[in-house]
Design a protein around this motif. Structure first.
Motif, PDB file in Angstrom:
ATOM      1  N   ILE A  14       0.821  -1.221   0.000  1.00 39.10           N
ATOM      2  CA  ILE A  14       0.000   0.000   0.000  1.00 39.10           C
ATOM      3  C   ILE A  14       0.848   1.261   0.000  1.00 39.10           C
ATOM      4  O   ILE A  14       0.351   2.329  -0.301  1.00 39.10           O
ATOM      5  CB  ILE A  14      -1.009   0.040   1.175  1.00 39.10           C
ATOM      6  CG1 ILE A  14      -0.301   0.059   2.509  1.00 39.10           C
ATOM      7  CG2 ILE A  14      -1.980  -1.114   1.076  1.00 39.10           C
ATOM      8  CD1 ILE A  14      -1.227   0.301   3.691  1.00 39.10           C
ATOM      9  N   SER A  15       2.137   1.127   0.311  1.00 40.73           N
ATOM     10  CA  SER A  15       3.000   2.305   0.311  1.00 40.73           C
ATOM     11  C   SER A  15       3.923   2.343  -0.911  1.00 40.73           C
ATOM     12  O   SER A  15       4.755   3.234  -1.033  1.00 40.73           O
ATOM     13  CB  SER A  15       3.814   2.373   1.609  1.00 40.73           C
ATOM     14  OG  SER A  15       4.624   1.225   1.740  1.00 40.73           O
ATOM     15  N   SER A  16       3.777   1.424  -1.841  1.00 37.76           N
ATOM     16  CA  SER A  16       4.610   1.348  -3.027  1.00 37.76           C
ATOM     17  C   SER A  16       4.053   2.218  -4.151  1.00 37.76           C
ATOM     18  O   SER A  16       2.842   2.366  -4.291  1.00 37.76           O
ATOM     19  CB  SER A  16       4.696  -0.100  -3.518  1.00 37.76           C
ATOM     20  OG  SER A  16       5.370  -0.173  -4.751  1.00 37.76           O
ATOM     21  N   ALA A  17       4.942   2.758  -4.959  1.00 39.25           N
ATOM     22  CA  ALA A  17       4.529   3.522  -6.132  1.00 39.25           C
ATOM     23  C   ALA A  17       4.439   2.617  -7.371  1.00 39.25           C
ATOM     24  O   ALA A  17       3.975   3.039  -8.425  1.00 39.25           O
ATOM     25  CB  ALA A  17       5.521   4.649  -6.401  1.00 39.25           C
ATOM     26  N   ASP A  18       4.846   1.357  -7.238  1.00 38.64           N
ATOM     27  CA  ASP A  18       4.810   0.389  -8.324  1.00 38.64           C
ATOM     28  C   ASP A  18       3.366  -0.039  -8.581  1.00 38.64           C
ATOM     29  O   ASP A  18       2.724  -0.603  -7.706  1.00 38.64           O
ATOM     30  CB  ASP A  18       5.667  -0.827  -7.948  1.00 38.64           C
ATOM     31  CG  ASP A  18       5.738  -1.874  -9.048  1.00 38.64           C
ATOM     32  OD1 ASP A  18       5.059  -1.718 -10.088  1.00 38.64           O
ATOM     33  OD2 ASP A  18       6.469  -2.852  -8.876  1.00 38.64           O
ATOM     34  N   PRO A  19       2.826   0.206  -9.784  1.00 41.49           N
ATOM     35  CA  PRO A  19       1.433  -0.141 -10.052  1.00 41.49           C
ATOM     36  C   PRO A  19       1.171  -1.655 -10.064  1.00 41.49           C
ATOM     37  O   PRO A  19       0.045  -2.095  -9.899  1.00 41.49           O
ATOM     38  CB  PRO A  19       1.155   0.444 -11.431  1.00 41.49           C
ATOM     39  CG  PRO A  19       2.502   0.608 -12.062  1.00 41.49           C
ATOM     40  CD  PRO A  19       3.466   0.818 -10.925  1.00 41.49           C
ATOM     41  N   ALA A  20       2.198  -2.463 -10.235  1.00 43.75           N
ATOM     42  CA  ALA A  20       2.027  -3.924 -10.237  1.00 43.75           C
ATOM     43  C   ALA A  20       1.878  -4.410  -8.813  1.00 43.75           C
ATOM     44  O   ALA A  20       1.352  -5.437  -8.534  1.00 43.75           O
ATOM     45  CB  ALA A  20       3.215  -4.615 -10.899  1.00 43.75           C
TER      46      ALA A  20
END
Length: 87
Positions: free
Chosen positions: A81-87
């Motif tokens: 939930i804190s990642s900027a990776d859309p995958a």
């Protein structure tokens, strides 16, 4: 609400986080549709509404856990939930 502090620290966050007051409403609005009590809609085999299942090893990622109590840096939920990776 008794035992729940609405006052905030300088960062705008509550001094004391209450699961029922701060966390449960967010999970209900954003997580439980896919990871909640409706067994027919559960995605990735992950249920977050039952502690034993939320803390269990992830079926699709051996050795990883959605929630690791007291260790957010090891929790896949926090990472995702804190990642900027859309995958």
């Amino acid at each position: 609400m008794p035992g729940c502090s609405d006052s905030t620290s300088s960062g705008g966050l509550p001094e004391t986080v209450s699961y029922n007051f701060h966390i449960r409403p967010l999970m209900s609005d954003r997580c439980f549709a896919c990871h909640g009590p409706d067994k027919n809609k559960v995605k990735a085999g992950l249920r977050l509404d039952i502690p034993e299942l939320a803390f269990a090893e992830l079926k699709e990622s051996k050795g990883k856990f959605a929630i690791v109590p007291g260790k957010p840096e090891e929790s896949e939920l926090v990472k995702r939930i804190s990642s900027a990776d859309p995958a």
